[in-house]
Design an enzyme around this catalytic site. Structure first.
Site, PDB file in Angstrom:
ATOM      1  CD  GLU A  45       7.141 -17.902 -27.223  1.00 28.42           C
ATOM      2  OE1 GLU A  45       5.945 -17.959 -26.265  1.00 28.42           O
ATOM      3  OE2 GLU A  45       6.803 -19.487 -27.928  1.00 28.42           O
ATOM      4  CG  ASN A  46       9.109  -9.243 -26.860  1.00 30.83           C
ATOM      5  OD1 ASN A  46       8.290  -8.774 -26.480  1.00 30.83           O
ATOM      6  ND2 ASN A  46      10.217  -9.412 -25.951  1.00 30.83           N
ATOM      7  CB  CYS A  54      13.238 -19.516 -34.129  1.00 32.27           C
ATOM      8  SG  CYS A  54      11.686 -19.285 -34.679  1.00 32.27           S
ATOM      9  CD  GLU A  56      15.706 -23.422 -35.235  1.00 35.89           C
ATOM     10  OE1 GLU A  56      15.334 -23.031 -34.642  1.00 35.89           O
ATOM     11  OE2 GLU A  56      14.458 -25.014 -36.027  1.00 35.89           O
ATOM     12  CB  CYS A  87       9.950 -21.292 -39.105  1.00 37.89           C
ATOM     13  SG  CYS A  87      11.483 -19.669 -38.685  1.00 37.89           S
TER      14      CYS A  87
HETATM   15  N1  THU Z   1      10.373 -22.624 -32.734  1.00 34.54           N
HETATM   16  C1  THU Z   1      11.080 -22.447 -32.985  1.00 34.54           C
HETATM   17  O1  THU Z   1      12.388 -21.658 -32.203  1.00 34.54           O
HETATM   18  N2  THU Z   1      12.050 -23.987 -34.349  1.00 34.54           N
HETATM   19  C2  THU Z   1      11.318 -24.195 -34.683  1.00 34.54           C
HETATM   20  O2  THU Z   1      12.400 -24.380 -35.112  1.00 34.54           O
HETATM   21  C3  THU Z   1      10.332 -23.929 -34.585  1.00 34.54           C
HETATM   22  C4  THU Z   1       9.648 -23.232 -33.755  1.00 34.54           C
HETATM   23  C5  THU Z   1       9.213 -21.541 -31.518  1.00 34.54           C
HETATM   24  C6  THU Z   1       9.168 -20.241 -32.110  1.00 34.54           C
HETATM   25  C7  THU Z   1       7.364 -19.871 -30.852  1.00 34.54           C
HETATM   26  O3  THU Z   1       9.327 -19.339 -29.894  1.00 34.54           O
HETATM   27  C8  THU Z   1       7.556 -21.919 -30.593  1.00 34.54           C
HETATM   28  O4  THU Z   1       8.516 -22.256 -30.835  1.00 34.54           O
HETATM   29  C9  THU Z   1       6.121 -21.719 -31.232  1.00 34.54           C
HETATM   30  O5  THU Z   1       6.344 -21.520 -32.581  1.00 34.54           O
END
Ligand code: THU
Length: 133
Positions: A45-46, A54, A56, A87
């Protein structure tokens, strides 16, 4: 250890390095390639929220960096009651390197909870072949 157990462990380990101080929602992802290698990623995150990435996306970047271009299976791990499904943006990222039948496994901390195909999560999708001349 079986390949599926290795895929789970790789994603679980990646999740431990997730940087998610804002959502506190830690995610890991691991990709198995047809060559038999495993690449993993975690969410990063930032403070400028939209710049977060994400898990993935990180795993796909690691795979591409290694010169690999195909996802045979992918596993995503996150905690919580609901399934940690990719997502919309990540479904499209996976689509670039996967087939309609490619399995996408969704895990909780104890193991895989559900498996879908890419086609199930992203039907009627747009991909590289649409651009082929
Ligand atoms: N997030 C992922 O990294 N992958 C997913 O499949 C769902 C959501 C992350 C994005 C963000 O950093 C946190 O989960 C909350 O949305």
């Amino acid at each position: 250890m079986s390949r599926s157990a290795e895929l789970f462990e790789a994603a679980r380990n990646a999740r431990e390095n997730a940087y998610a101080p804002y959502s506190r929602f830690l995610v890991g992802a691991a990709i198995l390639t047809p060559e038999g290698e495993i690449y993993s990623g975690c969410n990063v995150e930032n403070a400028a929220y939209p710049q977060g990435a994400c898990a993935e996306a990180g795993a796909i970047a690691a795979m591409a960096r290694a010169g690999r271009r195909a996802i045979q299976e992918i596993l995503v791990i996150g905690d919580g009651e609901g399934l940690c499904t990719p997502c919309g943006g990540c479904r499209q990222r996976i689509r670039e390197f996967a087939a309609p039948t490619t399995p996408i496994h969704i895990a909780g901390l104890q193991g895989v909870r559900a498996s879908f195909t890419l086609e199930e999560l992203l039907p009627h999708s747009f991909g590289p072949e649409h651009l082929a001349k």
